[in-house]
Design a protein around this motif. Structure first.
Motif, PDB file in Angstrom:
ATOM      1  N   TYR A   1      -4.784   3.307  -2.117  1.00  0.00           N
ATOM      2  CA  TYR A   1      -4.727   3.516  -0.584  1.00  0.00           C
ATOM      3  C   TYR A   1      -4.422   5.087  -0.123  1.00  0.00           C
ATOM      4  O   TYR A   1      -4.248   5.158   0.834  1.00  0.00           O
ATOM      5  N   ALA A   2      -4.588   5.879  -1.371  1.00  0.00           N
ATOM      6  CA  ALA A   2      -4.535   7.229  -0.681  1.00  0.00           C
ATOM      7  C   ALA A   2      -5.587   7.573   0.320  1.00  0.00           C
ATOM      8  O   ALA A   2      -6.853   7.343  -0.006  1.00  0.00           O
TER       9      ALA A   2
ATOM     10  N   VAL B   1      -1.578   5.877   5.049  1.00  0.00           N
ATOM     11  CA  VAL B   1      -0.542   5.049   4.692  1.00  0.00           C
ATOM     12  C   VAL B   1       0.862   5.667   4.941  1.00  0.00           C
ATOM     13  O   VAL B   1       1.742   5.579   5.625  1.00  0.00           O
ATOM     14  N   GLY B   2       0.813   6.765   4.219  1.00  0.00           N
ATOM     15  CA  GLY B   2       2.197   7.695   4.510  1.00  0.00           C
ATOM     16  C   GLY B   2       2.385   7.960   5.943  1.00  0.00           C
ATOM     17  O   GLY B   2       3.561   8.119   6.245  1.00  0.00           O
TER      18      GLY B   2
ATOM     19  N   ALA C   1       0.922  -1.097  -0.119  1.00  0.00           N
ATOM     20  CA  ALA C   1       0.101  -0.118  -0.116  1.00  0.00           C
ATOM     21  C   ALA C   1       0.739   1.159  -0.029  1.00  0.00           C
ATOM     22  O   ALA C   1       0.363   2.473  -0.152  1.00  0.00           O
ATOM     23  N   GLY C   2       2.103   1.074   0.218  1.00  0.00           N
ATOM     24  CA  GLY C   2       3.067   2.133   0.249  1.00  0.00           C
ATOM     25  C   GLY C   2       4.400   1.725   0.687  1.00  0.00           C
ATOM     26  O   GLY C   2       4.789   0.601   1.136  1.00  0.00           O
TER      27      GLY C   2
ATOM     28  N   THR D   1       2.677   6.335  -1.566  1.00  0.00           N
ATOM     29  CA  THR D   1       1.246   5.487  -1.370  1.00  0.00           C
ATOM     30  C   THR D   1       0.895   4.810  -2.643  1.00  0.00           C
ATOM     31  O   THR D   1       0.799   5.855  -3.545  1.00  0.00           O
TER      32      THR D   1
END
Length: 168
Positions: free
Chosen positions: A100-101, A105-106, A68-69, A96
């Motif tokens: 999944y933005a 995640v980030g 996802a990232g 990312t």
């Protein structure tokens, strides 16, 4: 989301994330950051990410067995950023997957990098990012707790950037 150790074998997945992010940025009229040509289509881009994945520490955010990232950190900044006057962890890449933005995640990967630095006894986490167009990326890092340190230009003075730092 699980955070797992990655490495050079993950370069194809990382390249796909970068290509997708680049497409999204261009669709938003924000091609100043990475242009419009895919990272994976440029040998220099593939070489750069492979080098980062080989020399740095790669962490993948994984959701349901899907990357996802990713975040890649190192103990030295890139050539265009002056070294810090103390030991540091440097975020060389954070991306990312578009699917999944907006899911944090980030932020989770940055939290992981902070924890890794702290565990290593390092009190400084730095990152550089694109500081052109609407300055949204700088704002993102500031919302994550980073403070602006300095502006710079790269790519023969055509790419505006900003270095940000966070005390761990």
């Amino acid at each position: 989301m699980d955070v797992t150790r990655g490495g050079p074998a993950d370069v194809p997945a990382i390249m796909q994330m970068l290509d997708d992010a680049q497409d999204w940025l261009a669709s938003q009229g924000r091609s100043g950051q990475w242009g419009t040509d895919h990272w994976s289509a440029a040998p220099a881009g593939v070489e750069r990410i492979t080098r980062l994945a080989t020399t740095g520490t790669v962490w993948l955010g994984v959701i349901d067995d899907v990357p996802a990232g990713t975040i890649i950190t190192s103990t030295t900044p890139p050539d265009y950023v002056p070294p810090a006057p103390e030991p540091e962890h440097y975020v060389s890449l954070l991306v990312t997957a578009r699917a999944y933005a907006g899911h944090g995640v980030g932020a989770a990967l940055l939290a992981h990098a902070r924890a890794e630095a702290h565990t290593a006894g390092i009190g400084l986490l730095r990152v550089d990012c694109y500081d052109g167009d609407d300055h949204r990326l700088v704002g993102y890092y500031e919302r994550q707790g980073f403070t602006s340190v300095s502006a710079f230009t790269a790519r023969d003075g055509t790419w505006p950037g900003r270095v940000l730092a966070l005390r761990v």
